[in-house]
Design an enzyme around this catalytic site. Structure first.
Site, PDB file in Angstrom:
ATOM      1  N   LYS A 123      37.141  41.196  47.346  1.00 51.54           N
ATOM      2  CA  LYS A 123      38.721  41.731  47.850  1.00 51.54           C
ATOM      3  C   LYS A 123      38.361  43.118  48.660  1.00 51.54           C
ATOM      4  CE  LYS A 123      41.155  39.675  44.043  1.00 51.54           C
ATOM      5  NZ  LYS A 123      41.888  39.759  42.855  1.00 51.54           N
ATOM      6  N   GLN A 147      43.920  44.330  38.939  1.00 49.95           N
ATOM      7  CA  GLN A 147      43.148  42.968  38.374  1.00 49.95           C
ATOM      8  C   GLN A 147      43.288  42.853  36.938  1.00 49.95           C
ATOM      9  OE1 GLN A 147      41.404  41.452  40.772  1.00 49.95           O
ATOM     10  NE2 GLN A 147      40.570  39.932  39.098  1.00 49.95           N
ATOM     11  N   ASP A 156      50.165  40.644  44.616  1.00 46.68           N
ATOM     12  CA  ASP A 156      50.060  39.301  43.856  1.00 46.68           C
ATOM     13  C   ASP A 156      51.254  38.649  43.474  1.00 46.68           C
ATOM     14  OD1 ASP A 156      47.409  39.013  42.745  1.00 46.68           O
ATOM     15  OD2 ASP A 156      47.568  40.704  41.346  1.00 46.68           O
TER      16      ASP A 156
HETATM   17  N1  GUN Z   1      42.560  37.781  38.057  1.00 46.81           N
HETATM   18  C1  GUN Z   1      42.298  36.422  38.119  1.00 46.81           C
HETATM   19  N2  GUN Z   1      42.974  36.070  39.270  1.00 46.81           N
HETATM   20  C2  GUN Z   1      43.829  37.104  39.557  1.00 46.81           C
HETATM   21  C3  GUN Z   1      44.829  37.031  40.631  1.00 46.81           C
HETATM   22  O1  GUN Z   1      45.066  36.234  41.402  1.00 46.81           O
HETATM   23  N3  GUN Z   1      45.328  38.521  40.614  1.00 46.81           N
HETATM   24  C4  GUN Z   1      44.856  39.316  39.622  1.00 46.81           C
HETATM   25  N4  GUN Z   1      45.472  40.780  39.861  1.00 46.81           N
HETATM   26  N5  GUN Z   1      44.100  39.403  38.903  1.00 46.81           N
HETATM   27  C5  GUN Z   1      43.623  38.079  38.701  1.00 46.81           C
END
Ligand code: GUN
Length: 324
Positions: A63, A107, A130
């Protein structure tokens, strides 16, 4: 012998998530450059990670790398596993108040002792890239403009750009998670599909899924969906990401094509498979997203798009993108 057998069968068109993600990222990069020129604004993304989960570390690095490639300002806050929830909430509060941070992502999964709900609710909804904050979930359900969860948003972009008609289509979502199943069902409804959501208690799953023109599967159960679940010619989107470590299981799933998978188990310890049986989908579906290479790359692309969107919305700037 085996190649003959395969070539006589109908093969689904592979929907290339990498190609669509590259297209979206190029559009975001352009729009970010224009925003800097026109308003002297550089959207900022902060990604917070707690603890040492290896998979999370890989996702977060990706990311951060992509955000930098697109000209966003990004930072990675890696907090130790013993961080208390109060400390984490303080970090989020500081990010909420910083003018140069447009997007905040914590995350998941968090260490098991932490109350995930409290953490997600602490994020300013305007910076919630998110789309997990209850206010944004509510807006999504009410069909109001909002930040939409990245994987579901990516699936809709993939369907649109692959010219899969949603209006009037019968869509079936298997899995009801907050991250994928529930939000993607809402988005399909917004696009005028007739939507059914299936889950672990659904009776006779195949009788429901085999009606669907669009079948979206996000359950975390390897190869759950087989020929009998798929309407011939349907578009099948596989959101699953399961690690297979057993060579015999890989042989069962991939038959004549198992060699590469078995090599991967021997060298890396696992091979990645989706929730949909690959050979069955290739033979029964009209369009299909493989694992890996299907929807995975779209999640990061949509995070970038959401960060740009948050920067624009927070400043009351109209769309600078040449798209839409
Ligand atoms: N862990 C797995 N997928 C995601 C996501 O789309 N966002 C976040 N914050 N954590 C994740």
């Amino acid at each position: 012998m085996s190649s003959n057998k395969i070539s006589t069968k109908r093969r689904a068109e592979i929907l290339d998530g990498n190609a669509v993600a590259a297209e979206i990222k190029a559009e975001v990069k352009d729009a970010v450059a224009r925003l800097r020129e026109s308003h002297n604004v550089q959207p900022g993304l902060a990604v917070v990670r707690v603890g040492e989960d290896a998979a999370s570390a890989v996702y977060v690095r990706s990311k951060i790398r992509v955000s930098q490639e697109l000209g966003l300002k990004s930072e990675h806050l890696a907090l130790p596993a013993e961080t208390s929830i109060e400390e984490l909430l303080d970090v989020i509060e500081q990010l909420n108040s910083r003018a140069d941070v447009d997007g905040i992502l914590v995350q998941l999964p968090l260490p098991s002792a932490m109350d995930e709900r409290k953490v997600l609710e602490k994020i300013d909804p305007a910076k919630d890239v998110d789309g997990f904050h209850p206010i944004n979930v509510g807006r999504l359900v009410l069909n109001q403009q909002t930040l939409v969860p990245c994987t579901p948003a990516g699936i809709i972009e993939l369907l649109k750009r692959s010219r899969v008609p949603m209006s009037g289509a019968i869509a079936c979502v298997v899995g009801r998670s907050n991250i994928v199943g529930r939000p993607v069902a809402q988005l399909l409804l917004q696009h005028d599909a007739t939507v059914t959501v299936c889950h672990s208690r659904t009776r006779d799953l195949a009788s429901v899924t085999s009606q669907a023109d669009i079948l979206i599967v996000a359950t975390g159960r390897a190869a759950l969906i087989k020929s009998e679940h798929i309407k011939p010619g349907a578009t099948v989107i596989d959101v699953g990401m399961n690690k297979i470590t057993d060579e015999r299981e890989a042989r069962e799933l991939f038959g004549d094509d198992a060699e590469k998978r078995i090599n991967s188990i021997r060298t890396r310890g696992y091979t990645l498979v989706g929730d949909v049986h690959l050979r069955d989908a290739l033979n029964a579906a009209g369009k299909f997203t493989p694992v890996p290479g299907g929807v995975g790359p779209l999640t990061v692309a949509m995070l970038m798009s959401n960060t740009l969107q948050a920067a624009l919305m927070r400043r009351g700037i109209g769309n600078v993108s040449s798209e839409q």
